[in-house]
Design a protein around this motif. Structure first.
Motif, mmCIF file in Angstrom:
data_model
loop_
_atom_site.group_PDB
_atom_site.id
_atom_site.type_symbol
_atom_site.label_atom_id
_atom_site.label_comp_id
_atom_site.label_asym_id
_atom_site.label_seq_id
_atom_site.Cartn_x
_atom_site.Cartn_y
_atom_site.Cartn_z
ATOM 1 N N ALA A 71 44.179 40.561 44.708
ATOM 2 C CA ALA A 71 42.767 39.791 45.336
ATOM 3 C C ALA A 71 43.109 38.775 45.991
ATOM 4 C CB ALA A 71 42.089 39.407 44.174
ATOM 5 N N LEU A 72 44.246 38.096 45.728
ATOM 6 C CA LEU A 72 44.511 36.720 46.442
ATOM 7 C C LEU A 72 45.108 37.123 48.107
ATOM 8 C CD1 LEU A 72 46.760 34.823 43.829
ATOM 9 C CD2 LEU A 72 44.642 34.014 44.894
ATOM 10 N N ARG A 73 45.546 38.389 48.028
ATOM 11 C CA ARG A 73 45.905 38.583 49.659
ATOM 12 C C ARG A 73 44.603 39.034 50.237
ATOM 13 N NH1 ARG A 73 50.767 39.621 52.559
ATOM 14 N NH2 ARG A 73 49.931 40.524 54.453
ATOM 15 N N ARG A 74 43.692 40.013 49.543
ATOM 16 C CA ARG A 74 42.750 40.733 50.292
ATOM 17 C C ARG A 74 41.462 39.706 50.351
ATOM 18 N NH1 ARG A 74 42.492 47.016 47.903
ATOM 19 N NH2 ARG A 74 44.427 47.638 49.170
ATOM 20 N N GLU A 75 40.891 39.250 49.026
ATOM 21 C CA GLU A 75 39.914 38.227 49.078
ATOM 22 C C GLU A 75 40.035 36.960 49.610
ATOM 23 O OE1 GLU A 75 38.037 38.205 45.180
ATOM 24 O OE2 GLU A 75 38.499 40.212 44.876
ATOM 25 N N ALA A 76 41.002 36.317 49.189
ATOM 26 C CA ALA A 76 41.461 34.825 49.701
ATOM 27 C C ALA A 76 41.960 35.113 51.110
ATOM 28 C CB ALA A 76 42.082 34.400 48.426
ATOM 29 N N ASP A 77 42.475 36.035 51.221
ATOM 30 C CA ASP A 77 43.184 36.119 52.692
ATOM 31 C C ASP A 77 44.640 35.148 52.673
ATOM 32 O OD1 ASP A 77 43.342 37.251 55.268
ATOM 33 O OD2 ASP A 77 42.465 35.667 56.314
ATOM 34 N N LEU A 78 45.219 35.187 51.661
ATOM 35 C CA LEU A 78 46.319 34.312 51.573
ATOM 36 C C LEU A 78 47.620 35.237 52.036
ATOM 37 C CD1 LEU A 78 46.068 32.302 48.343
ATOM 38 C CD2 LEU A 78 45.304 31.745 50.629
ATOM 39 N N GLU A 79 47.855 34.947 53.400
ATOM 40 C CA GLU A 79 48.984 36.361 54.026
ATOM 41 C C GLU A 79 50.399 36.159 53.467
ATOM 42 O OE1 GLU A 79 48.838 35.793 58.171
ATOM 43 O OE2 GLU A 79 46.784 36.850 58.260
ATOM 44 N N PHE A 80 50.413 34.850 52.665
ATOM 45 C CA PHE A 80 51.966 34.591 52.075
ATOM 46 C C PHE A 80 51.999 35.478 50.954
ATOM 47 C CE2 PHE A 80 49.512 30.958 50.989
ATOM 48 C CZ PHE A 80 49.598 31.114 49.838
ATOM 49 N N VAL A 81 50.922 35.818 50.197
ATOM 50 C CA VAL A 81 51.188 36.635 48.801
ATOM 51 C C VAL A 81 51.592 37.958 49.179
ATOM 52 C CG1 VAL A 81 49.909 37.335 46.999
ATOM 53 C CG2 VAL A 81 49.263 35.194 47.889
ATOM 54 N N VAL A 82 52.898 38.481 48.450
ATOM 55 C CA VAL A 82 53.298 39.639 48.711
ATOM 56 C C VAL A 82 52.799 40.391 47.535
ATOM 57 C CG1 VAL A 82 55.599 41.232 48.476
ATOM 58 C CG2 VAL A 82 55.514 38.773 49.597
ATOM 59 N N ALA A 83 51.824 41.130 47.564
ATOM 60 C CA ALA A 83 50.955 42.003 46.592
ATOM 61 C C ALA A 83 51.304 43.304 46.450
ATOM 62 C CB ALA A 83 49.484 41.922 46.964
ATOM 63 N N PRO A 84 51.090 43.870 45.274
ATOM 64 C CA PRO A 84 51.541 45.387 45.112
ATOM 65 C C PRO A 84 50.651 46.368 45.964
ATOM 66 C CG PRO A 84 49.983 44.514 43.306
ATOM 67 C CD PRO A 84 50.427 43.400 44.030
ATOM 68 N N VAL A 85 51.036 47.478 46.214
ATOM 69 C CA VAL A 85 50.624 48.413 46.869
ATOM 70 C C VAL A 85 49.749 49.335 45.963
ATOM 71 C CG1 VAL A 85 50.860 50.611 48.475
ATOM 72 C CG2 VAL A 85 52.114 48.731 48.798
ATOM 73 N N PRO A 86 48.421 49.305 46.045
ATOM 74 C CA PRO A 86 47.648 50.195 45.101
ATOM 75 C C PRO A 86 47.917 51.751 45.092
ATOM 76 C CG PRO A 86 46.155 48.725 46.122
ATOM 77 C CD PRO A 86 47.498 48.601 46.920
ATOM 78 N N GLY A 87 48.241 52.241 43.852
ATOM 79 C CA GLY A 87 48.298 53.764 43.968
ATOM 80 C C GLY A 87 46.967 54.556 44.387
ATOM 81 N N TYR A 88 47.103 55.913 44.513
ATOM 82 C CA TYR A 88 45.951 56.758 45.034
ATOM 83 C C TYR A 88 44.689 56.341 44.163
ATOM 84 C CZ TYR A 88 45.897 60.171 41.335
ATOM 85 O OH TYR A 88 46.023 60.627 40.270
ATOM 86 N N ASP A 89 44.655 56.051 43.093
ATOM 87 C CA ASP A 89 43.772 55.758 42.355
ATOM 88 C C ASP A 89 43.318 54.456 42.065
ATOM 89 O OD1 ASP A 89 45.583 54.924 40.673
ATOM 90 O OD2 ASP A 89 45.168 56.069 39.129
ATOM 91 N N LEU B 202 55.798 34.634 49.213
ATOM 92 C CA LEU B 202 55.759 34.174 47.939
ATOM 93 C C LEU B 202 55.683 35.486 47.139
ATOM 94 C CD1 LEU B 202 53.873 31.149 46.692
ATOM 95 C CD2 LEU B 202 56.330 31.451 46.380
ATOM 96 N N ILE B 203 56.929 35.748 46.450
ATOM 97 C CA ILE B 203 56.877 37.317 45.731
ATOM 98 C C ILE B 203 57.080 36.892 44.139
ATOM 99 C CG2 ILE B 203 58.369 38.085 47.810
ATOM 100 C CD1 ILE B 203 61.086 37.659 45.921
ATOM 101 N N ASP B 204 57.129 38.049 43.273
ATOM 102 C CA ASP B 204 57.161 37.974 41.915
ATOM 103 C C ASP B 204 55.858 37.306 41.340
ATOM 104 O OD1 ASP B 204 59.280 39.589 42.145
ATOM 105 O OD2 ASP B 204 60.610 37.883 41.100
ATOM 106 N N TRP B 205 54.581 37.883 41.393
ATOM 107 C CA TRP B 205 53.499 37.247 40.904
ATOM 108 C C TRP B 205 53.152 37.767 39.344
ATOM 109 C CZ3 TRP B 205 50.349 33.679 43.569
ATOM 110 C CH2 TRP B 205 50.791 33.625 44.955
ATOM 111 N N ASP B 206 54.052 38.097 38.649
ATOM 112 C CA ASP B 206 53.578 38.446 37.248
ATOM 113 C C ASP B 206 53.504 37.022 36.300
ATOM 114 O OD1 ASP B 206 56.397 37.723 37.161
ATOM 115 O OD2 ASP B 206 57.096 39.514 36.158
ATOM 116 N N THR B 207 53.628 36.232 36.969
ATOM 117 C CA THR B 207 53.560 34.725 36.203
ATOM 118 C C THR B 207 51.987 33.972 36.774
ATOM 119 O OG1 THR B 207 54.870 33.429 37.866
ATOM 120 C CG2 THR B 207 55.871 34.525 35.753
ATOM 121 N N VAL B 208 51.512 34.617 37.696
ATOM 122 C CA VAL B 208 50.364 34.159 38.312
ATOM 123 C C VAL B 208 49.236 33.948 37.031
ATOM 124 C CG1 VAL B 208 48.900 36.234 38.714
ATOM 125 C CG2 VAL B 208 48.493 34.314 40.032
ATOM 126 N N GLY B 209 48.376 32.790 37.191
ATOM 127 C CA GLY B 209 47.285 32.454 36.046
ATOM 128 C C GLY B 209 46.737 31.038 36.390
#
Length: 347
Positions: free
Chosen positions: A83-101, A243-250
């Motif tokens: 969401a930070l990459r898509r909604e907030a348009d933060l281009e430095f966020v390395v976000a996961p690639v969603p699966g087909y579902d 910025l990578i490794d976003w499993d601590t975001v909160g």
């Protein structure tokens, strides 16, 4: 992680990629980089590279107390990064690639989870290194943008809140009560007991300080934080920093991120204040520095007090425990003051 995950084969990874992302993995190379997760560089049938991460659900205590809770916590954080990459348009966020579902994370066996990221042709920094002044300023700008980002109300409603307490506090308290008898769980158990016993009084005093000031931290303003924006999670891709490794975001106070790059009042602190209108609290920086040290000690003690073998990872845990305990000498955490007026949203 230096060793490969137990119970997960490359065939398991291939199957998860095929079922979840429709990726036909023709080449997999294990990458012993970073810490806390297992990584592969994967090439599909078209030659497209991907960066694949496998997480051990038993080794992410900050996300939950059992595997279903950890899986849900990991999924919510990957969705937040997306969401930070898509909604907030933060281009430095390395976000996961969603699966087909649309799923950002999928199980691979009963104990592990897999996620897919774009492959970045760049270089990551090293944990503990000092960034050049120009890169530190850029990182301050990135954090200011992150802390000021806005997301859809529905996204924020499910946003994870960063824990104030220590994920393995119960394990550390139990270890401090159990210093009078030998620990026999593995080759580093007894050395870890002796080390903790020698520093026990200091650790207990700092835990008291930590607990007392945690109540003030809970009254602070909350923003979206990364959690661990240290140089090891900064990638240089061409002229950009990512910025990578976003499993601590909160959600948490800004100092949760800022202590990594702002040691005290100075140019970086003034730059952040100019960009956000928020003054940086030196006492908050010190408290989060203390939290990191105590959290590391609790995690390493738990690892070495329970059943283990001599591996590259347990050797790393022992050396890191010694270094962290030594760093507590002379540690000071000045008192924090509650905010003069209640913030719009607190932690």
């Amino acid at each position: 992680m230096r060793a490969r995950p137990e119970g997960v084969s490359e065939s398991d990874v291939r199957l998860a990629l095929a079922e979840g992302w429709r990726i036909d993995a023709v080449a997999l190379r294990y990458a012993a980089v970073g810490g806390g997760s297992y990584h592969w560089v994967v090439h599909d049938a078209c030659g497209e590279p991907w960066f694949v991460t496998v997480d051990d659900l038993d080794d992410k205590a900050w996300l939950g107390k059992n595997r279903p809770a950890v899986m849900a916590g990991l999924r919510s954080r990957m969705e937040m990064a997306l969401a930070l990459r898509r909604e907030a348009d933060l281009e430095f966020v390395v976000a996961p690639v969603p699966g087909y579902d649309g799923a950002t994370v999928r199980p691979v066996g009963p104990r592990h989870a897999v996620a897919v990221f774009p492959f970045l042709g760049g270089t990551a920094g090293r944990f503990g290194q000092v960034l050049p002044a120009a890169e530190r300023a850029t990182l301050v700008d990135m954090l200011a943008a992150l802390h000021g980002s806005t997301l859809h109300r529905s996204t924020l409603a499910g946003a994870p809140v960063a824990a104030i307490g220590l994920a393995r506090r119960e394990a550390l308290d139990a270890a401090l009560r159990d210093l009078g008898q030998p620990w026999r769980a593995g080759p580093f158990a007894e050395p870890a007991r002796a080390l903790l016993a020698a520093a026990a009084d200091r650790v207990r005093r700092l835990l008291e300080v930590f607990d007392r000031q945690a109540e003030v931290v809970r009254t602070r303003e909350c923003v979206i934080t990364h959690g661990e924006p240290h140089p090891g999670n900064v990638m240089r891709v061409g002229s950009r920093l990512m910025l990578i490794d976003w499993d601590t975001v909160g959600l948490g106070p800004p100092e949760r991120d800022l202590w990594w790059i702002i040691g005290q009042a100075g140019a970086a602190s003034r730059r952040y204040a100019d960009l956000t209108g928020r003054a940086v609290d030196p006492a908050g920086l010190a408290w989060y520095r203390l939290r990191w040290a105590l959290d590391d000690i609790s995690a390493f003690v738990n690892q070495l007090r329970t059943e283990h073998r001599r591996t590259a990872d347990t050797e790393h845990a022992w050396l890191a425990l010694k270094e962290t305990v030594a760093g507590l000498t002379g540690f000071r955490c000045p008192p924090m003051r509650p905010p003069a007026s209640p913030p719009a949203s607190n932690c």
